[in-house]
Design an enzyme around this catalytic site. Sequence first.
Site, short mmCIF file in Angstrom:
data_model
loop_
_atom_site.label_atom_id
_atom_site.label_comp_id
_atom_site.label_asym_id
_atom_site.label_seq_id
_atom_site.Cartn_x
_atom_site.Cartn_y
_atom_site.Cartn_z
CE LYS A 1 1.76 2.35 4.14
NZ LYS A 1 2.14 0.97 3.80
CE LYS B 1 -5.08 -0.97 2.09
NZ LYS B 1 -4.00 -1.86 2.53
CB THR C 1 -0.91 0.01 1.23
OG1 THR C 1 -1.78 -1.12 1.15
CG2 THR C 1 -1.76 1.28 1.27
#
Lengths: 291, 291
Positions: free
Chosen positions: B237, B162, B87
């Site tokens: 994050k 995402k 990611t």
Amino acid sequence: MKIGFIGLGNMGGPMAANLVKAGHAVAGFDLAAPMPEGVAKAATAAEAAQGADVVITMLPNGAILRAVADQVIPAMAAGAVFCDCSTVDVESARAAAAQAQAAGLGALDAPVSGGVGGASAGTLTFMVGGDATAFDKVKPLFDVMGQKAVHCGQAGAGQAAKICNNMILGATMIATCEAFALADKLGLDRARMFDVVSTSSGYSWSMNAYCPAPGVGPQSPADNGYRPGFAAELMLKDLRLSQQAAEAVDADTPMGELAAALYARFVEDEDGKGKDFSAMLPRFEARHRKG
Amino acid sequence: MKIGFIGLGNMGGPMAANLVKAGHAVAGFDLAAPMPEGVAKAATAAEAAQGADVVITMLPNGAILRAVADQVIPAMAAGAVFCDCSTVDVESARAAAAQAQAAGLGALDAPVSGGVGGASAGTLTFMVGGDATAFDKVKPLFDVMGQKAVHCGQAGAGQAAKICNNMILGATMIATCEAFALADKLGLDRARMFDVVSTSSGYSWSMNAYCPAPGVGPQSPADNGYRPGFAAELMLKDLRLSQQAAEAVDADTPMGELAAALYARFVEDEDGKGKDFSAMLPRFEARHRKG
């Protein structure tokens, strides 16, 4: 049952009409709205309440509820139930309930979700606070006017459940709308966005049942030019009630606070008035960062 | 297939192990982590990539991805696919993909959801950007490492999906937690709160599948002392990546911005580090307004 119904506007009117259709005797009072067919017009709120088994109120705010309670409660027969279906502040709901109980009445706060469409179709959801005896007595009427009634706890619990639910709803809808607008700018197709989020950890009623993007997901106000549905100004009202309650009990609700501020700006300073609350999506589409 | 796997930590390790179990030949490289059983240890990232049909990377951030791409892509055979499962920021994902394509390789960005548990169990969800040919080639590996792979669009679309999903998730979780804390202070029982919201317009994955209140709703990290699950610092994050992307494309994401600020405070200034991201509920319980 013999029912007094105070407040026969967009919501109260069709609710009373459904009670009449189910065979109940309804006496109504409203300052302005016409009586639905079969509702006997009373000259005052107190007259509508006289001899009723249950008095139902459907009013715009807590101040009006308190004023109506002052008129109606003394006119009610001992053992009758005062059932307020308005969405108002928790303190006014509790004050009205305490006043009714002090007068030997049952008392319920029973705000609804489902809007005008749900009121007409008899598919409202009632979130109900008050004691179990009063709830059981009014339950058959909830079943006529709606499809679900949840007993949430003591006086005020119905209002508390509604504003907590709608605070989550307002924040989640905005988050969903801003994420669609971000996805657009990142080149992510909306249908794919819906496919991923509606089946992943971002799913919600706002995405899955009421998708703010036209042509994506289920039919929703987005597919009808953002005509309400659930109007942005009603969401703003509920968010303000949530913030009033948070202030009163010293609760920290930063997402609710931001949602209230964004809907206030949308309704009062932008062009959100009269639009569905999901019209935050075109707002975010049109607007640049910090706009 | 012959697979090079770069980054064999908490996520990459079990993902590579599942590929070995499914009969694939895996050469691995990691600066620190041990090789899972059956993974051939390479001396460098480039060596792990040599002759591979697919190179999979699972790395902590975009800077490391770019550095690894510089080493790995020149070593790969024409027609092979560079598949990054990290990611990372959308720009780094697109830069790595462009570099791979310029070298005659296929390229996918395929971040996952499902955490370490999903990596071990082979139940991850992959959100995938890149061309269809590369997607089809790697699909059998996604099916080994996960239970679902959604092709979201061109390069960067996986990362976009995402971060958009997780931006909604972060905001919705905080809204759900603050609403539970408000409900507590209003005297609304948590089980009733769950009953109402999980079946009304406030429902979401955060409420229905991962309820932040212990003893209410399905089993979740709340029932295990808020041990992750999905750690608050990982949510932070992802929220920061969403804000970085919003900044880059000039998108207005006020809920995402507030969620990032609240998780930053929770992880960096409060006691959120090492806790599940749903531990925002005890934070709101403990804290007064404006706290």
